[in-house]
Scaffold this motif. Structure first.
Motif, PDB file in Angstrom:
ATOM      1  N   THR A 394       0.833  -1.204   0.000  1.00 17.72           N
ATOM      2  CA  THR A 394       0.000   0.000   0.000  1.00 17.72           C
ATOM      3  C   THR A 394       0.866   1.253   0.000  1.00 17.72           C
ATOM      4  OG1 THR A 394      -1.681  -1.212   1.256  1.00 17.72           O
ATOM      5  CG2 THR A 394      -1.872   1.188   1.198  1.00 17.72           C
ATOM      6  N   GLY A 395       1.966   1.216   0.764  1.00 15.60           N
ATOM      7  CA  GLY A 395       2.886   2.356   0.761  1.00 15.60           C
ATOM      8  C   GLY A 395       3.473   2.598  -0.613  1.00 15.60           C
ATOM      9  N   ALA A 396       3.822   1.514  -1.300  1.00 13.89           N
ATOM     10  CA  ALA A 396       4.352   1.654  -2.666  1.00 13.89           C
ATOM     11  C   ALA A 396       3.295   2.244  -3.598  1.00 13.89           C
ATOM     12  CB  ALA A 396       4.815   0.290  -3.179  1.00 13.89           C
ATOM     13  N   SER A 397       2.065   1.851  -3.404  1.00  2.00           N
ATOM     14  CA  SER A 397       0.977   2.378  -4.231  1.00  2.00           C
ATOM     15  C   SER A 397       0.805   3.876  -4.021  1.00  2.00           C
ATOM     16  CB  SER A 397      -0.326   1.654  -3.886  1.00  2.00           C
ATOM     17  OG  SER A 397      -0.198   0.268  -4.052  1.00  2.00           O
ATOM     18  N   VAL A 398       0.953   4.294  -2.778  1.00  2.07           N
ATOM     19  CA  VAL A 398       0.832   5.723  -2.474  1.00  2.07           C
ATOM     20  C   VAL A 398       1.954   6.504  -3.145  1.00  2.07           C
ATOM     21  CG1 VAL A 398       0.956   7.431  -0.622  1.00  2.07           C
ATOM     22  CG2 VAL A 398      -0.427   5.371  -0.324  1.00  2.07           C
ATOM     23  N   LEU A 399       3.156   5.929  -3.170  1.00  3.70           N
ATOM     24  CA  LEU A 399       4.273   6.601  -3.829  1.00  3.70           C
ATOM     25  C   LEU A 399       3.985   6.801  -5.313  1.00  3.70           C
ATOM     26  CD1 LEU A 399       7.422   4.879  -2.270  1.00  3.70           C
ATOM     27  CD2 LEU A 399       6.447   7.106  -1.725  1.00  3.70           C
ATOM     28  N   VAL A 400       3.440   5.768  -5.952  1.00  2.00           N
ATOM     29  CA  VAL A 400       3.105   5.880  -7.372  1.00  2.00           C
ATOM     30  C   VAL A 400       2.027   6.936  -7.576  1.00  2.00           C
ATOM     31  CG1 VAL A 400       2.200   4.661  -9.383  1.00  2.00           C
ATOM     32  CG2 VAL A 400       3.786   3.502  -7.843  1.00  2.00           C
ATOM     33  N   GLY A 401       1.019   6.919  -6.693  1.00  2.00           N
ATOM     34  CA  GLY A 401      -0.038   7.922  -6.784  1.00  2.00           C
ATOM     35  C   GLY A 401       0.513   9.338  -6.640  1.00  2.00           C
ATOM     36  N   SER A 402       1.466   9.505  -5.725  1.00  5.24           N
ATOM     37  CA  SER A 402       2.089  10.820  -5.547  1.00  5.24           C
ATOM     38  C   SER A 402       2.848  11.244  -6.801  1.00  5.24           C
ATOM     39  CB  SER A 402       3.054  10.779  -4.352  1.00  5.24           C
ATOM     40  OG  SER A 402       2.358  10.474  -3.163  1.00  5.24           O
ATOM     41  N   ALA A 403       3.537  10.281  -7.416  1.00  6.56           N
ATOM     42  CA  ALA A 403       4.276  10.580  -8.646  1.00  6.56           C
ATOM     43  C   ALA A 403       3.332  11.026  -9.762  1.00  6.56           C
ATOM     44  CB  ALA A 403       5.077   9.362  -9.085  1.00  6.56           C
ATOM     45  N   VAL A 404       2.172  10.360  -9.850  1.00  9.70           N
ATOM     46  CA  VAL A 404       1.174  10.742 -10.850  1.00  9.70           C
ATOM     47  C   VAL A 404       0.691  12.167 -10.590  1.00  9.70           C
ATOM     48  CG1 VAL A 404      -1.154  10.274 -11.710  1.00  9.70           C
ATOM     49  CG2 VAL A 404       0.443   8.384 -11.321  1.00  9.70           C
ATOM     50  N   GLY A 405       0.464  12.474  -9.305  1.00  8.59           N
ATOM     51  CA  GLY A 405       0.051  13.828  -8.957  1.00  8.59           C
ATOM     52  C   GLY A 405       1.089  14.869  -9.341  1.00  8.59           C
ATOM     53  N   GLU A 406       2.371  14.532  -9.142  1.00 13.40           N
ATOM     54  CA  GLU A 406       3.437  15.452  -9.517  1.00 13.40           C
ATOM     55  C   GLU A 406       3.456  15.683 -11.030  1.00 13.40           C
ATOM     56  OE1 GLU A 406       5.566  17.163  -7.714  1.00 13.40           O
ATOM     57  OE2 GLU A 406       4.809  16.450  -5.790  1.00 13.40           O
ATOM     58  N   LEU A 407       3.222  14.622 -11.793  1.00  8.32           N
ATOM     59  CA  LEU A 407       3.204  14.764 -13.255  1.00  8.32           C
ATOM     60  C   LEU A 407       2.045  15.645 -13.712  1.00  8.32           C
ATOM     61  CD1 LEU A 407       4.058  11.105 -14.373  1.00  8.32           C
ATOM     62  CD2 LEU A 407       5.520  13.133 -14.542  1.00  8.32           C
ATOM     63  N   ILE A 408       0.872  15.421 -13.119  1.00  8.13           N
ATOM     64  CA  ILE A 408      -0.294  16.237 -13.490  1.00  8.13           C
ATOM     65  C   ILE A 408      -0.064  17.699 -13.122  1.00  8.13           C
ATOM     66  CG2 ILE A 408      -2.764  16.595 -13.089  1.00  8.13           C
ATOM     67  CD1 ILE A 408      -3.029  13.607 -12.610  1.00  8.13           C
ATOM     68  N   ALA A 409       0.683  17.918 -12.010  1.00  7.51           N
ATOM     69  CA  ALA A 409       0.940  19.286 -11.552  1.00  7.51           C
ATOM     70  C   ALA A 409       1.784  20.073 -12.552  1.00  7.51           C
ATOM     71  CB  ALA A 409       1.638  19.259 -10.194  1.00  7.51           C
ATOM     72  N   THR A 410       2.481  19.378 -13.440  1.00  8.31           N
ATOM     73  CA  THR A 410       3.301  20.067 -14.444  1.00  8.31           C
ATOM     74  C   THR A 410       2.515  20.389 -15.712  1.00  8.31           C
ATOM     75  OG1 THR A 410       4.072  17.951 -15.374  1.00  8.31           O
ATOM     76  CG2 THR A 410       5.360  18.903 -13.568  1.00  8.31           C
ATOM     77  N   THR A 411       1.264  19.953 -15.787  1.00  9.44           N
ATOM     78  CA  THR A 411       0.440  20.186 -16.974  1.00  9.44           C
ATOM     79  C   THR A 411      -0.408  21.447 -16.782  1.00  9.44           C
ATOM     80  OG1 THR A 411      -1.414  18.871 -16.145  1.00  9.44           O
ATOM     81  CG2 THR A 411       0.340  17.694 -17.315  1.00  9.44           C
TER      82      THR A 411
END
Length: 546
Positions: A394-411
């Motif tokens: 679950t912790g790993a999943s949260v890290l991936v979710g955070s990475a996705v959020g960071e990518l969207i933040a650049t759009t």
């Protein structure tokens, strides 16, 4: 949960049905882990991570002005740099250490033993030489790292490592430039400089101005770039070592580090504790809704939700110990992540998303470590491993979710009014879906199931041994429970007294008397009649022990 041996005693059998999923009912069993992780990671993630962590480091303050995201973490450090004062060349060149080393250089020149540090050639007795600051005094004066360390510029600039003799024309052509920057310009002007040297050398006679110009250009032409770089690297290594020693061993850095770790630890603790409270409210509201019979109207559903919220708050109050434990977990995770981030920023700059990832990693590791090492819920080993695996997944999943959020933040989406909401929603959605996918993998994977099956099958022999031991202890306990303790103590007291008398007997006659008395005390029938010697003298008699 009952202990393992207790389970064995209750006819527990670890036999595994190979067709049964190892993580049976995985959604219900680990739902709290997933929900709490998502709540604390997104819904309650009020912690504002900073680019470069929460503590000023020498590496980071030197990036200010170069990295647009970098700034001072401590306002006093920023004020100290702003109030450093203007650079005064006289303070550096009139320093007693500079004068002493310069005098030594002059003596060596007169003796004919002086070598130019930047050309590697010997120096003539009549040559005009300067003592050059390898790292320029102005650079040292304006170095944010030096000011952060609270070190004096004159102390760091005027050392043997940083003061090197060179021809005056070379020194003054360098001015306050960085050595690599100077060498780049020197190389670019090489053809032009050589052409001018050839032009002046071709003249039959030169004016004083031209002779000085030619001498200057010829001296510059003698520069050995490798020697310049070697001196610069040596000086900078010594300089950086001293600045780091001054700062990282100071109470200033220690105080900032402890304060940063404590602050982040408290925030993480509050986040984890609040997450548990919200989960209790969510679980109670969900249970109330699920208990409703079909056909209920909206009002009744809302009333059920309200009742669930009340029950959830009540449940949370009753579980205050668990909430405190969650706070402790969060505090430890926050403090460790802060320390790790600070250490990383001594060597390189950590971005905001990296800082957040470190926080989440420690949150998962601390929670999983608590399950594996301390086992607060008394889980069996297999359950502990499964639970820890789910926490880490679950912790790993949260890290991936955070990475996705960071990518969207650049759009461009991030700049819209609904940008933050979209980012949070997408991050949570990705984390939730990935968590479920990983759990399904753990449930359905042939490799994982075979591994756990093998583990449990190997455990069966151990369980059988525990069962035999449990049965034997149960049988012994039943016998012991029938003993009259008072009588048992009185009986053992008699034996103790007899043993003491036997031990202290001083002769065989006394020992014989003690043993005969013991026969009477314990109502033991003597195996002979009359006098022992007379009885044994008759060969027809036999000793009979009853």
């Amino acid at each position: 949960m009952a202990s393992f041996v207790a389970e064995v005693n209750n006819d527990f059998s670890p036999d595994i049905d190979k067709n049964e999923n190892v993580l049976k009912d995985v959604w219900e069993q680990y739902e709290n882990v997933i929900v709490q992780s998502l709540i604390t990671s997104f819904g309650l993630d009020f912690i504002q991570d900073q680019h470069g962590g929460d503590v000023d480091t020498i590496h980071n303050v030197r990036q200010i002005g170069k990295d647009p995201k970098m700034h001072y973490k401590n306002a006093q450090n920023a004020a100290d740099y702003a109030n450093r004062g203007a650079y005064d060349s006289r303070k550096y060149h009139q320093d007693p250490r500079y004068i002493t080393i310069n005098r030594k250089m002059s003596e060596n020149k007169k003796n004919g033993t002086l070598t130019d540090a930047y050309t590697g050639k010997g120096v003539a007795r009549n040559a005009k030489m300067d003592l050059d600051h390898v790292i320029s005094a102005k650079e040292i004066h304006d170095d944010p790292g030096r000011i952060l360390a609270g070190a004096k510029g004159t102390d760091l600039a005027n050392t043997k490592d940083n003061l090197k003799p060179t021809d005056r024309s070379i020194n003054r052509s360098m001015q306050a430039k960085d050595k690599e920057e100077y060498l780049q310009t020197w190389a670019e002007k090489g053809p032009q400089r050589q052409a001018r040297i050839n032009e002046l050398q071709a003249k039959s006679s030169l004016s004083d101005k031209e002779r000085k110009e030619l001498n200057k250009l010829e001296k510059q032409e003698e520069i050995n770039p490798n020697k310049v770089r070697a001196e610069e690297q040596h000086a900078r290594k010594a300089y950086d070592r001293q600045v780091a020693l001054d700062y990282y061993t100071s109470s200033k850095f220690l105080t900032a580090t402890v304060k940063g770790a404590g602050s982040l630890g408290a925030k993480m603790g509050l986040r984890q504790a609040a997450g548990l409270v919200l989960y209790e409210v969510w679980a109670a509201a969900k249970a109330e809704l699920q208990s409703l019979a079909p056909g209920k109207n909206l009002k009744e559903m809302l009333e059920a939700v309200a009742n669930g919220i009340k029950k959830g708050v009540t449940n949370a109050k009753e579980k205050y110990r668990e909430i405190l434990a969650k706070f402790g977990e969060g505090f430890l995770a926050g403090a460790l992540s802060s320390l790790t981030t600070t250490i990383c920023n001594i060597f390189f700059t950590t971005a905001k998303n990296v800082v957040k990832s470190i926080r989440q990693i420690y949150a998962s590791v601390v929670q999983a470590g608590k399950v594996l090492l301390f086992n607060p819920d008394n889980l069996e080993l297999g359950e502990r491993i499964k639970t820890a695996t789910v926490i880490l997944a679950t912790g790993a999943s949260v890290l991936v979710g955070s990475a996705v959020g960071e990518l969207i933040a650049t759009t461009p989406i991030a700049a819209t009014p609904i940008g933050p909401t979209v980012i949070t929603f997408c991050s949570s959605l990705v984390s939730g879906l990935l968590s479920c996918t990983l759990l399904i993998f753990l449930d359905r994977s042939d490799f994982i199931n075979k591994l756990i099956d093998k583990f449990y099958l190997g455990l069966q022999g151990v369980v059988a041994d525990y069962k035999v031991a449990a049965d034997a202890f149960e049988e012994l306990a039943a016998k012991l429970s029938q003993i009259d303790i008072a009588s048992f103590r009185a009986e053992t007291a008699k034996y103790q007294q007899l043993a003491l008398k036997i031990e202290t007997a001083k002769s065989e006659a006394e020992l014989n008397t003690i043993l005969l008395a013991a026969y009477e005390t314990f109502d033991i029938k003597i195996p002979w009649k009359g006098d022992f010697d007379s009885f044994m003298g008759d060969r027809s008699n036999h000793l009979v022990f009853e």
